[in-house]
Enzyme design. Structure first.
Site, PDB file in Angstrom:
ATOM      1  CG  ASN A 100      -1.589   7.488   1.311  1.00 39.15           C
ATOM      2  OD1 ASN A 100      -1.564   8.677   1.632  1.00 39.15           O
ATOM      3  ND2 ASN A 100      -1.589   6.508   2.190  1.00 39.15           N
ATOM      4  CG  HIS A 141      -1.368   1.373   1.631  1.00 41.06           C
ATOM      5  ND1 HIS A 141      -0.757   2.125   2.609  1.00 41.06           N
ATOM      6  CD2 HIS A 141      -2.380   2.135   1.153  1.00 41.06           C
ATOM      7  CE1 HIS A 141      -1.372   3.294   2.717  1.00 41.06           C
ATOM      8  NE2 HIS A 141      -2.357   3.322   1.846  1.00 41.06           N
TER       9      HIS A 141
END
Length: 302
Positions: free
Chosen positions: A110, A108
């Site tokens: 971001n 993940h």
């Protein structure tokens, strides 16, 4: 202090989405991202890109969003009550990759930018983001590589920055109701503006640009390891932890839902297949137990 340049941040984020998608497609070799643009009624929109049924990637998404409105959502003002009543803009790139092979970790990442403005007052802005790795079968070489790249991304932006953001990541990606970490961590930062706009922006770019360097070599090295049904089932069981974290604790999920974002894009992070087993525990001494006993214990990898 230099003034924030929203247009420069947006241009970078769009280019980052392009670059990450291109490199992940190259590594997968079989599937391509499908793009869908969307608009938000209250202001803004984004472009969602999803890849499915690839040679390596079972499901993945790399999303860009840019939303704005007259009121900050509760998830943003809960720890910054002084921002209530300000208009806001939020933009970012968020991605999750769920591989087919249990020996390739889920990843993940971001990076995002928030700015809250009010007439007659200085804008309040900050960057946030990071990345973390969620293996199903632990591999020390992968953990060392992942954290080495993360450490390099922090170099030149302040003494002790990697150690601080690594600790923050360990604390953030933690399932309190399970009393266990989600994975082996990485970097996490929020409300980051301490270096002024230009250097804070450069740091966010350093993190965003380093993600593929951290993840792609792990994909390449583990993608052809043979696996059996038992190992696949363990992967699906551990994916349940991922779902629990994203739906219960994740700030980005809460922010997206509270701001009227596109639900399909927000929940893109969820895996395509998952299973829950009642009161399951791994066999002592097994590779599955090693994940809990060794790799899910916070430690210094570099």
């Amino acid at each position: 202090m230099s003034q924030p340049d929203k247009h420069a941040v947006k241009a970078y984020l769009l280019a980052l989405q392009d670059s990450i998608c291109q490199q992940l497609e190259q590594e997968d070799g079989a599937a391509s991202f499908v793009e869908e643009s969307w608009q938000r009624e209250e202001g803004g929109g984004g472009r969602s890109r999803v890849i499915t049924d690839g040679a390596i990637i079972e499901k993945g998404g790399v999303n860009f969003s840019h939303v704005f409105g007259e009121q900050m959502p509760a998830s943003a003002t809960a720890h910054r009550p002084e921002l209530a009543g300000r208009s806001f803009e939020a933009m970012g790139v968020s991605l999750v990759i769920h591989p087919n092979n249990p020996f390739v970790p889920t990843s993940h990442a971001n990076v995002r930018f928030f700015i809250a403005e009010k007439d007659g007052e200085e804008p309040v802005w900050w960057f946030g983001g990071g990345y973390d790795l969620t293996p199903y079968y632990g591999n020390r070489e992968d953990c060392v590589h992942w954290h080495s790249v993360a450490q390099q991304a922090c170099e030149g932006y302040g003494e002790g920055l990697y150690a601080r953001l690594k600790k923050w990541c360990d604390e953030y990606f933690y399932l309190k109701h399970r009393n266990e970490p989600r994975g082996v961590g990485g970097l996490f930062f929020d409300d980051f503006n301490e270096l002024g706009f230009d250097k804070s922006f450069a740091f966010m770019k350093s993190v965003g640009d380093s993600f593929v360097d951290a993840y792609r070599p792990i994909m390449a090295q583990r993608k052809d390891i043979p696996y059996n049904e038992e190992q696949r089932n363990f992967q699906l069981y551990r994916r349940g932890r991922y779902v629990e974290f994203n739906l219960v604790f994740d700030r980005g999920t809460l922010f997206g839902l509270q701001t009227g974002g596109r639900t399909e894009s927000i929940l893109m992070s969820l895996p395509p297949l998952v299973r829950w087993e009642y009161n399951w525990t791994p066999e002592a001494g097994s590779p599955e137990a090693e994940l809990y006993d060794v790799f899910l214990q916070p430690q210094e990898w570099v």
